[in-house]
Write an enzyme that holds these catalytic residues in place. Structure first.
Site, PDB file in Angstrom:
ATOM      1  N   GLU A 149       0.834  -1.199   0.000  1.00 40.32           N
ATOM      2  CA  GLU A 149       0.000   0.000   0.000  1.00 40.32           C
ATOM      3  C   GLU A 149       0.872   1.253   0.000  1.00 40.32           C
ATOM      4  O   GLU A 149       1.906   1.291   0.683  1.00 40.32           O
ATOM      5  CB  GLU A 149      -0.853  -0.013   1.280  1.00 40.32           C
ATOM      6  N   HIS A 208       2.542   4.523   0.994  1.00 41.70           N
ATOM      7  CA  HIS A 208       2.823   5.153   2.282  1.00 41.70           C
ATOM      8  C   HIS A 208       3.486   6.500   2.058  1.00 41.70           C
ATOM      9  O   HIS A 208       4.521   6.818   2.653  1.00 41.70           O
ATOM     10  CB  HIS A 208       3.674   4.250   3.174  1.00 41.70           C
ATOM     11  N   ASP A 214       3.682  -1.808   5.924  1.00 36.36           N
ATOM     12  CA  ASP A 214       2.774  -2.621   6.749  1.00 36.36           C
ATOM     13  C   ASP A 214       3.197  -4.089   6.812  1.00 36.36           C
ATOM     14  O   ASP A 214       2.611  -4.864   7.575  1.00 36.36           O
ATOM     15  CB  ASP A 214       1.335  -2.513   6.226  1.00 36.36           C
ATOM     16  N   HIS A 231      -1.854  -3.455   9.337  1.00 38.56           N
ATOM     17  CA  HIS A 231      -2.607  -2.653   8.350  1.00 38.56           C
ATOM     18  C   HIS A 231      -4.022  -2.504   8.892  1.00 38.56           C
ATOM     19  O   HIS A 231      -4.704  -3.514   9.145  1.00 38.56           O
ATOM     20  CB  HIS A 231      -2.567  -3.412   7.009  1.00 38.56           C
ATOM     21  N   GLU A 285      -6.934  -1.807   7.837  1.00 38.50           N
ATOM     22  CA  GLU A 285      -8.081  -2.409   7.148  1.00 38.50           C
ATOM     23  C   GLU A 285      -8.141  -3.933   7.310  1.00 38.50           C
ATOM     24  O   GLU A 285      -9.138  -4.555   6.959  1.00 38.50           O
ATOM     25  CB  GLU A 285      -8.049  -2.040   5.660  1.00 38.50           C
ATOM     26  N   HIS A 331      -1.571   7.082   9.269  1.00 39.00           N
ATOM     27  CA  HIS A 331      -1.040   6.401   8.087  1.00 39.00           C
ATOM     28  C   HIS A 331       0.127   7.164   7.458  1.00 39.00           C
ATOM     29  O   HIS A 331      -0.026   8.317   7.061  1.00 39.00           O
ATOM     30  CB  HIS A 331      -2.151   6.224   7.047  1.00 39.00           C
ATOM     31  N   GLU A 378       4.712   5.552  11.880  1.00 37.21           N
ATOM     32  CA  GLU A 378       5.239   4.601  10.891  1.00 37.21           C
ATOM     33  C   GLU A 378       6.572   5.088  10.325  1.00 37.21           C
ATOM     34  O   GLU A 378       7.486   4.288  10.094  1.00 37.21           O
ATOM     35  CB  GLU A 378       4.231   4.385   9.756  1.00 37.21           C
TER      36      GLU A 378
HETATM   37 ZN   LIG Z   1       0.857   1.578   7.228  1.00 40.12          ZN
END
Ligand SMILES: [Zn+2]
Length: 257
Positions: free
Chosen positions: A33, A35, A44, A119, A121, A176, A181
């Site tokens: 994904e 970032h 992630d 992650h 989701e 996010h 992170e």
């Molecule tokens: Zn992430």
């Protein structure tokens, strides 16, 4: 015998020998994904795997290979599916992958499992996968598999968050590709971070509802939802220390290790 905690680095006889010691197996649930423009797309995967590796060393466990694709990115927590490179599974597919891995580990004699999501989701489809995996094992006559399921970022001390966010914590969804992170990636994989490319178009201002199709401008163009400025490897270390210590404690308490 190789002393790796990474399950896939063992030969099958080595795995067999370890499995007989009733090890706790950690299964990271990752994603591919975006970032932001300043980080690689494997954040992630890298972060939960690194956390799991350290905990596995503490409890003489094993880390199963992380699942590299996650459930679809949502605009309000991961920027959404429109970003180039973000590559996801349908919820049903994701749940079935988790189910199959759990079933297979159960058939190989594993009885203690910690499912660690990296992650946002993945939470509910991951829960579904655990439920389906346990249901199948039960039908196969294996009823004693013990599972913990968690998000690594929940294991952080209040004082650490206060030190990181003197003006108040924005919340995990908005984090996010932001300070938490980015700091952890600076600690673990600085080669995958370019602080010169940190954007300034955030923080995101979302309503408390979703829109389909996603309106133009709903998500910051950079894909970063909160502040990156102030990220540092040292702060990543504070987080990592909390994650590893607190999850190790919880695993030991639950599994009586
Ligand atoms: Zn992430």
């Amino acid at each position: 015998m190789r002393d790796s905690v990474m399950m896939a680095e063992l030969s099958w006889p080595e795995f067999q020998a370890r499995a007989q010691e009733n090890p706790t197996v950690f299964l990271p649930l990752g994603a591919t994904e975006q970032h932001g423009p300043h980080m690689a797309m494997n954040v992630d995967v890298v972060l939960p795997t690194a956390v799991c590796e350290r905990i596995a060393q503490n409890v003489r466990g094993l880390v199963a290979p992380p699942i590299p694709y996650g459930y679809k990115s949502m605009p309000r927590s991961g920027g959404g599916e429109a970003f180039p490179g973000t590559t996801s599974l349908d919820a049903n597919t994701f749940s079935l992958v988790v189910r199959d891995v759990i079933r297979s580990l159960g058939h190989k004699g594993i009885r203690r499992l910690v499912v660690v999501s990296g992650h946002y989701e993945n939470i509910w489809p991951g829960i579904e996968g655990v439920d389906l995996g346990l249901r199948e094992l039960k039908r196969d006559g294996i009823a004693d598999m013990q599972v913990m399921r968690l998000e690594y970022w929940d294991f952080v001390r209040r004082e650490t968050l206060d030190r990181l966010f003197p003006d108040g914590f924005p919340g995990t969804e908005l984090e996010h590709a932001s300070l938490l992170e980015t700091s952890l990636m600076l600690l673990l994989r600085p080669d995958l971070v370019d602080m010169n490319k940190v954007p300034t178009d955030g923080p995101a201002k979302f309503p408390n509802y979703d829109r389909y199709p996603v309106p133009k401008g709903f998500v910051p163009a950079s894909g970063v939802l909160a502040r990156v400025q102030g990220s540092a490897a040292e702060k990543g270390q504070w987080l990592m220390d909390d994650h590893v210590e607190l999850i190790t404690e919880a695993v030991r308490a639950e599994f009586g290790l």
